[in-house]
Design an enzyme around this catalytic site. Structure first.
Site, short mmCIF file in Angstrom:
data_model
loop_
_atom_site.label_atom_id
_atom_site.label_comp_id
_atom_site.label_asym_id
_atom_site.label_seq_id
_atom_site.Cartn_x
_atom_site.Cartn_y
_atom_site.Cartn_z
N ASP A 13 40.46 31.34 38.91
CA ASP A 13 41.77 30.94 39.43
C ASP A 13 41.57 30.33 40.80
O ASP A 13 40.66 30.71 41.54
CB ASP A 13 42.76 32.10 39.46
CG ASP A 13 42.32 33.26 40.31
OD1 ASP A 13 42.67 33.31 41.51
OD2 ASP A 13 41.60 34.14 39.78
N GLU A 101 52.12 41.62 44.27
CA GLU A 101 51.18 42.51 44.95
C GLU A 101 51.61 42.66 46.40
O GLU A 101 52.64 42.15 46.83
CB GLU A 101 49.76 41.93 44.86
CG GLU A 101 49.64 40.49 45.39
CD GLU A 101 48.25 39.92 45.22
OE1 GLU A 101 47.31 40.54 45.75
OE2 GLU A 101 48.09 38.85 44.59
#
Length: 311
Positions: A13, A101
């Site tokens: 990613d 997160e």
């Protein structure tokens, strides 16, 4: 949570922090997919989003887009609108991802679970595209509730071969196992990921063969469809078969018997490949996957068959 296996597909990613990416070299290094950062919060857009999308597509690296959430600052509607506006005009292979997160935990588990669900549903409705969640293993266990179990999970846990278990998901679709990896085509560190082969196949149109299994016990093999237990199958001549009515019940497809043709019907489709044992109609799991427009996969570690399709 399952451990990494040799059948997993390798990928990365990326965001602006990876700088200029040589996507042809990334692909040649065996990285077949990439999740690309698109946006953050309600106004920030990753400055390399367009270049990464264009470069990855040119190299035939399969892609997905992700959005970094700030529930502690913004409404889910505002952030969903920003993400949808950012990706407008670009096609993703994999589900759109909400990255949750960090400071998101400050609003508490219940409120955060509701926020995440609202964002995902908003994006799914606006784009008509599947959605999923990214989070750290510990964060997911502490803050993401069971209401989110229907969405596939991309989980991060570094330095381990098997991510931490949690009470919401029994399996991961994507596992980010390193934040300091190296690959050809990128100078510096990059996140390394593996994806379940069946999940990759589901969204890229690749056909996955179900491996033969060495077991003779009837109806003890768990058949899991889109990460939910659908029923129990058995082996017939070394191949996994599933009760057709269980597949139909789990997926909302009516199953009937055509007395004229002497064969089962799955919805409006006649089923040619089947076996009748003790008045129960069984079909190969490959056939079941084809009827659903998906793919089937045998997990030798868990001794289960997984079928993924776009419901």
């Amino acid at each position: 949570m399952q451990a990494r296996s040799d059948s997993n597909v390798n990928g990365i990613d990326v965001s602006r922090y990876q700088g200029d990416v040589n996507w042809s070299r990334v692909k040649a290094a065996g990285k077949l997919f990439a999740f690309i950062k698109a946006s953050e919060g309600n106004s920030s857009t990753d400055p390399r989003f367009e270049r990464n999308v264009t470069g990855a597509k040119a190299a035939d690296v399969k892609i997905g887009f992700y959005h970094y959430a700030h529930p502690e600052r913004n409404t889910p509607g505002a952030e969903a609108a920003h993400f949808v506006g950012t990706i407008s005009g670009y096609d993703a292979d994999f589900p759109h991802v909400l990255d949750v997160e960090g400071a998101a935990s400050s609003i508490g588990a219940a409120a955060l679970t509701d926020w995440v669900d609202a964002w995902l549903e908003d994006v799914r409705k606006q784009t008509g595209h599947p959605v999923m969640i990214y989070s750290g293993a510990s964060f997911a266990r502490s803050y993401l509730g069971k209401e989110l179990a229907e969405y596939p999970l991309w989980v991060a846990h570094y330095g381990v071969n098997k991510p931490m278990d949690n009470g919401t998901w029994g399996r991961w679709a994507v596992f980010q196992y390193s934040q300091s990896g190296q690959t050809d085509g990128i100078s510096g560190n990059v996140d390394l990921n593996v994806m379940e082969r069946a999940f990759f196949d589901q969204y890229t149109g690749t056909h996955t063969e179900v491996e033969d299994v060495d077991t003779t016990k009837p109806d003890t093999i768990k058949i899991v469809i889109n990460d939910k237990l659908a029923g129990y199958g058995r082996t017939i001549e070394g191949h996994v078969f599933a009760p057709l009515r269980q597949i139909g019940a789990a997926t909302g497809n009516p199953v009937s018997w055509d007395n004229v043709e002497k064969q089962p019907q799955f919805g409006a489709t006649a089923v040619d490949n089947f076996s009748v044992i003790d008045s129960t109609t069984y079909v190969p799991v490959r056939t079941a996957a084809n009827l659903l427009g998906g793919n089937a996969y045998w997990d030798g570690e868990t001794k289960k068959v997984y079928i993924y399709y776009r419901g």
